[in-house]
Design an enzyme around this catalytic site. Structure first.
Site, PDB file in Angstrom:
ATOM      1  N   CYS A 121       0.747  -1.111   0.044  1.00 47.06           N
ATOM      2  CA  CYS A 121       0.016   0.101   0.210  1.00 47.06           C
ATOM      3  C   CYS A 121       0.959   1.133   0.134  1.00 47.06           C
ATOM      4  O   CYS A 121       2.158   1.229  -0.158  1.00 47.06           O
ATOM      5  CB  CYS A 121      -0.950  -0.018   1.355  1.00 47.06           C
ATOM      6  SG  CYS A 121      -2.156   1.121   1.154  1.00 47.06           S
ATOM      7  N   CYS A 123      -0.290   4.450   1.933  1.00 43.96           N
ATOM      8  CA  CYS A 123      -0.436   5.284   2.924  1.00 43.96           C
ATOM      9  C   CYS A 123       0.539   5.708   3.998  1.00 43.96           C
ATOM     10  O   CYS A 123       0.633   6.809   4.522  1.00 43.96           O
ATOM     11  CB  CYS A 123      -1.651   4.998   3.618  1.00 43.96           C
ATOM     12  SG  CYS A 123      -1.838   3.405   4.414  1.00 43.96           S
ATOM     13  N   CYS A 131      -3.776   6.316   0.078  1.00 47.23           N
ATOM     14  CA  CYS A 131      -3.448   4.970  -0.358  1.00 47.23           C
ATOM     15  C   CYS A 131      -3.177   4.829  -1.805  1.00 47.23           C
ATOM     16  O   CYS A 131      -3.193   3.926  -2.508  1.00 47.23           O
ATOM     17  CB  CYS A 131      -4.408   3.876  -0.017  1.00 47.23           C
ATOM     18  SG  CYS A 131      -4.747   3.576   1.845  1.00 47.23           S
ATOM     19  N   LYS A 200     -12.897  -4.731   2.469  1.00 47.58           N
ATOM     20  CA  LYS A 200     -12.164  -3.781   3.416  1.00 47.58           C
ATOM     21  C   LYS A 200     -13.182  -2.610   3.496  1.00 47.58           C
ATOM     22  O   LYS A 200     -13.036  -1.854   2.601  1.00 47.58           O
ATOM     23  CB  LYS A 200     -10.694  -3.378   2.988  1.00 47.58           C
ATOM     24  CG  LYS A 200      -9.985  -2.587   3.938  1.00 47.58           C
ATOM     25  CD  LYS A 200      -8.616  -2.451   3.661  1.00 47.58           C
ATOM     26  CE  LYS A 200      -7.879  -1.089   4.565  1.00 47.58           C
ATOM     27  NZ  LYS A 200      -6.590  -0.993   4.367  1.00 47.58           N
ATOM     28  N   ARG A 210      -3.259   3.739  12.666  1.00 45.11           N
ATOM     29  CA  ARG A 210      -2.777   4.913  11.764  1.00 45.11           C
ATOM     30  C   ARG A 210      -1.966   5.778  12.683  1.00 45.11           C
ATOM     31  O   ARG A 210      -1.099   6.551  12.483  1.00 45.11           O
ATOM     32  CB  ARG A 210      -4.252   5.750  11.442  1.00 45.11           C
ATOM     33  CG  ARG A 210      -4.935   5.006  10.462  1.00 45.11           C
ATOM     34  CD  ARG A 210      -5.864   5.669   9.698  1.00 45.11           C
ATOM     35  NE  ARG A 210      -6.731   4.876   8.852  1.00 45.11           N
ATOM     36  CZ  ARG A 210      -7.754   5.235   8.250  1.00 45.11           C
ATOM     37  NH1 ARG A 210      -8.604   6.297   8.480  1.00 45.11           N
ATOM     38  NH2 ARG A 210      -8.293   4.231   7.401  1.00 45.11           N
ATOM     39  N   ARG A 222     -11.115   7.850   3.799  1.00 43.07           N
ATOM     40  CA  ARG A 222     -10.729   6.629   2.881  1.00 43.07           C
ATOM     41  C   ARG A 222     -12.097   6.514   2.175  1.00 43.07           C
ATOM     42  O   ARG A 222     -12.074   5.296   1.757  1.00 43.07           O
ATOM     43  CB  ARG A 222     -10.047   5.931   3.366  1.00 43.07           C
ATOM     44  CG  ARG A 222      -8.750   6.031   3.927  1.00 43.07           C
ATOM     45  CD  ARG A 222      -7.794   4.917   3.768  1.00 43.07           C
ATOM     46  NE  ARG A 222      -6.667   4.836   4.998  1.00 43.07           N
ATOM     47  CZ  ARG A 222      -5.750   5.908   4.799  1.00 43.07           C
ATOM     48  NH1 ARG A 222      -5.622   6.709   4.185  1.00 43.07           N
ATOM     49  NH2 ARG A 222      -4.776   5.786   5.808  1.00 43.07           N
ATOM     50  N   GLU A 238     -16.995  -7.232  -4.572  1.00 46.16           N
ATOM     51  CA  GLU A 238     -15.575  -7.137  -4.139  1.00 46.16           C
ATOM     52  C   GLU A 238     -15.069  -8.400  -4.445  1.00 46.16           C
ATOM     53  O   GLU A 238     -13.644  -8.613  -4.803  1.00 46.16           O
ATOM     54  CB  GLU A 238     -15.306  -6.181  -3.136  1.00 46.16           C
ATOM     55  CG  GLU A 238     -15.464  -4.999  -2.937  1.00 46.16           C
ATOM     56  CD  GLU A 238     -14.596  -4.035  -3.822  1.00 46.16           C
ATOM     57  OE1 GLU A 238     -13.624  -4.743  -4.120  1.00 46.16           O
ATOM     58  OE2 GLU A 238     -14.492  -2.977  -3.645  1.00 46.16           O
ATOM     59  N   LYS A 253     -11.742  -7.605   6.199  1.00 43.15           N
ATOM     60  CA  LYS A 253     -11.458  -6.427   7.260  1.00 43.15           C
ATOM     61  C   LYS A 253     -12.169  -5.245   7.593  1.00 43.15           C
ATOM     62  O   LYS A 253     -12.633  -4.746   6.564  1.00 43.15           O
ATOM     63  CB  LYS A 253      -9.827  -6.111   6.790  1.00 43.15           C
ATOM     64  CG  LYS A 253      -9.117  -5.111   7.655  1.00 43.15           C
ATOM     65  CD  LYS A 253      -7.919  -4.618   6.856  1.00 43.15           C
ATOM     66  CE  LYS A 253      -7.343  -3.448   7.749  1.00 43.15           C
ATOM     67  NZ  LYS A 253      -6.295  -2.780   7.004  1.00 43.15           N
ATOM     68  N   TYR A 318      -2.828  -8.970  15.931  1.00 41.37           N
ATOM     69  CA  TYR A 318      -1.727  -8.483  17.173  1.00 41.37           C
ATOM     70  C   TYR A 318      -1.929  -9.367  18.182  1.00 41.37           C
ATOM     71  O   TYR A 318      -0.769  -9.210  19.107  1.00 41.37           O
ATOM     72  CB  TYR A 318      -2.260  -6.885  17.266  1.00 41.37           C
ATOM     73  CG  TYR A 318      -2.156  -6.305  16.313  1.00 41.37           C
ATOM     74  CD1 TYR A 318      -1.047  -5.815  15.667  1.00 41.37           C
ATOM     75  CD2 TYR A 318      -3.362  -5.691  15.601  1.00 41.37           C
ATOM     76  CE1 TYR A 318      -1.232  -5.045  14.521  1.00 41.37           C
ATOM     77  CE2 TYR A 318      -3.491  -4.990  14.659  1.00 41.37           C
ATOM     78  CZ  TYR A 318      -2.396  -4.730  13.893  1.00 41.37           C
ATOM     79  OH  TYR A 318      -2.457  -3.965  12.890  1.00 41.37           O
TER      80      TYR A 318
HETATM   81  C1  PBG Z   1      -3.768   0.239   4.810  1.00 45.71           C
HETATM   82  C2  PBG Z   1      -3.825  -0.589   5.885  1.00 45.71           C
HETATM   83  C3  PBG Z   1      -4.818  -0.152   7.228  1.00 45.71           C
HETATM   84  C4  PBG Z   1      -4.424  -1.162   8.027  1.00 45.71           C
HETATM   85  C5  PBG Z   1      -3.723  -2.178   7.612  1.00 45.71           C
HETATM   86  N1  PBG Z   1      -3.221  -1.797   6.080  1.00 45.71           N
HETATM   87  C6  PBG Z   1      -5.263   1.088   7.612  1.00 45.71           C
HETATM   88  C7  PBG Z   1      -5.966   1.827   6.720  1.00 45.71           C
HETATM   89  O1  PBG Z   1      -6.841   1.209   5.646  1.00 45.71           O
HETATM   90  O2  PBG Z   1      -6.165   3.039   7.175  1.00 45.71           O
HETATM   91  C8  PBG Z   1      -5.281  -1.190   9.442  1.00 45.71           C
HETATM   92  C9  PBG Z   1      -4.772  -2.489  10.072  1.00 45.71           C
HETATM   93  C10 PBG Z   1      -5.191  -2.173  11.730  1.00 45.71           C
HETATM   94  O3  PBG Z   1      -6.066  -1.363  11.928  1.00 45.71           O
HETATM   95  O4  PBG Z   1      -4.675  -3.001  12.374  1.00 45.71           O
HETATM   96  N2  PBG Z   1      -2.150   0.275   4.322  1.00 45.71           N
END
Ligand code: PBG
Length: 329
Positions: A121, A123, A131, A200, A210, A222, A238, A253, A318
């Site tokens: 990605c 971001c 992104c 997502k 973030r 986003r 999707e 997600k 995590y």
């Molecule tokens: C984007 C990305 C995000 C997460 C994983 N990949 C954040 C977003 O879309 O803003 C979030 C993961 C998390 O909250 O644990 N590269």
């Protein structure tokens, strides 16, 4: 006639032995993927305030963490890079000497049997925090889908050259999986699998992440590329695109608030289904447990079990080390 003690379903709950025999769903260490935040620089091992127990590491401080992951037999890690330089396009993402590329090489060299997945990605690498590439659309700014795809392929190939085991595009650009598949195949990486962040949502549960990687958009949000949390059928659409474009694994997600989507994908696809138990879901449990309001371990296990019950094969979390410690004990 004397009154009988009616036992129907309860007969099979009477002791741990029978409960174990009839248990439908099991969580195991093989299901887990552990996310790691790797920061450019030296001597960095910094706590993320909103994610107790999770740190940002520079490469020279990563070994202790990897030793632990390896000893706990967690099969895979998901890498996120935090560069020292950001720019408008996120060009550090396709630098062969970038932080992500060096992290991949480091992990594969020192822990060859640890499976390395990268989040593909922009971001964390763009100065505006979006992104992809920004274009002006009338009087508003938006992420340009196709310009972003070109950069996404460059980033993917750079990870591939560094030796990554699997790539996972998380930016929700249309056609991302197809463009990456085509790029990989043309460059001789047809054996490299893709896990799509297929469904997502534009979720408030990403807040702590973030903060962790400094990727909050500097303007707007986003919602022009991530999905509306109200939409379930769109999740199917999707996932169908990612499936058709050649995704090897389909991901949902966040996880907990979207178990209906996990269940839909399980019913409709035979590919492996992953879910991402995101930062906010982790933080809420850690915070409540720290206050003594819930039993943190039990709530963690129950939450992750519900993801498996809904149909997930793979859980990115995590909690991976915490779970593995409990399961291995
Ligand atoms: C984007 C990305 C995000 C997460 C994983 N990949 C954040 C977003 O879309 O803003 C979030 C993961 C998390 O909250 O644990 N590269």
């Amino acid at each position: 006639m004397s009154k009988t003690n009616i036992l129907r379903t309860r007969r099979l709950r009477a002791s741990e032995g029978i409960r174990r025999l009839v248990r439908e769903t099991k969580l195991c260490v093989d299901d887990l993927v552990y996310p790691l935040f790797i920061e450019e620089g030296e001597g960095i091992e910094s706590e993320i305030e909103a994610m107790p127990g999770i740190k940002r590491f520079s490469l020279d401080r990563l070994s202790g963490e990897l030793d632990e992951v390896h000893a706990l037999k967690i099969p895979a890690v998901l890498l996120f890079g935090i560069p020292s330089q950001k720019d408008a396009s996120g060009s550090q993402t396709w630098d062969d000497d970038g932080i992500m590329q060096r992290a991949i090489t480091f992990v594969k060299k020192n822990y060859p049997d640890l499976y390395v997945i990268t989040d593909v990605c922009f971001c964390e690498y763009t100065d505006h925090g979006h992104c992809g590439v920004i274009v002006k659309n009338g009087d508003r700014h938006d992420v340009d889908n196709d310009a972003t795809l070109d950069n996404l392929v460059k980033q993917t190939l750079s990870h591939a050259r560094a030796g990554v085991d699997m790539v996972a595009p998380s930016g929700m650009m249309d056609g991302a999986v197809g463009a990456m598949r085509e790029g990989l195949d043309a460059a001789g990486f047809s054996q490299l699998p893709i896990m799509g962040y297929s469904v997502k949502y534009a979720s408030a549960f990403y807040g702590p992440f973030r903060e962790a990687v400094d990727s909050t958009p500097s303007f707007g949000d986003r919602r022009t590329y991530q999905m509306d949390p109200a939409n379930r059928r769109e999740g199917q659409i999707e996932a169908e695109y990612d499936d058709a474009e050649g995704a090897d694994i389909l991901m949902v997600k966040p996880a907990l608030s979207y178990l209906d989507i996990v269940s839909d994908l399980r019913a409709n696809f035979d590919k492996p289904i992953a879910c991402y138990n995101v930062s906010g879901e982790y933080s809420m449990i850690k915070a409540a447990a720290a206050n003594g309001w819930i039993d943190g371990d039990r709530v963690m296990m129950e939450s992750l079990l519900s993801m498996k019950r809904a149909g997930a094969d793979i859980i990115i979390t995590y909690f991976a080390k915490d779970v593995a410690k409990l399961l291995n004990s």
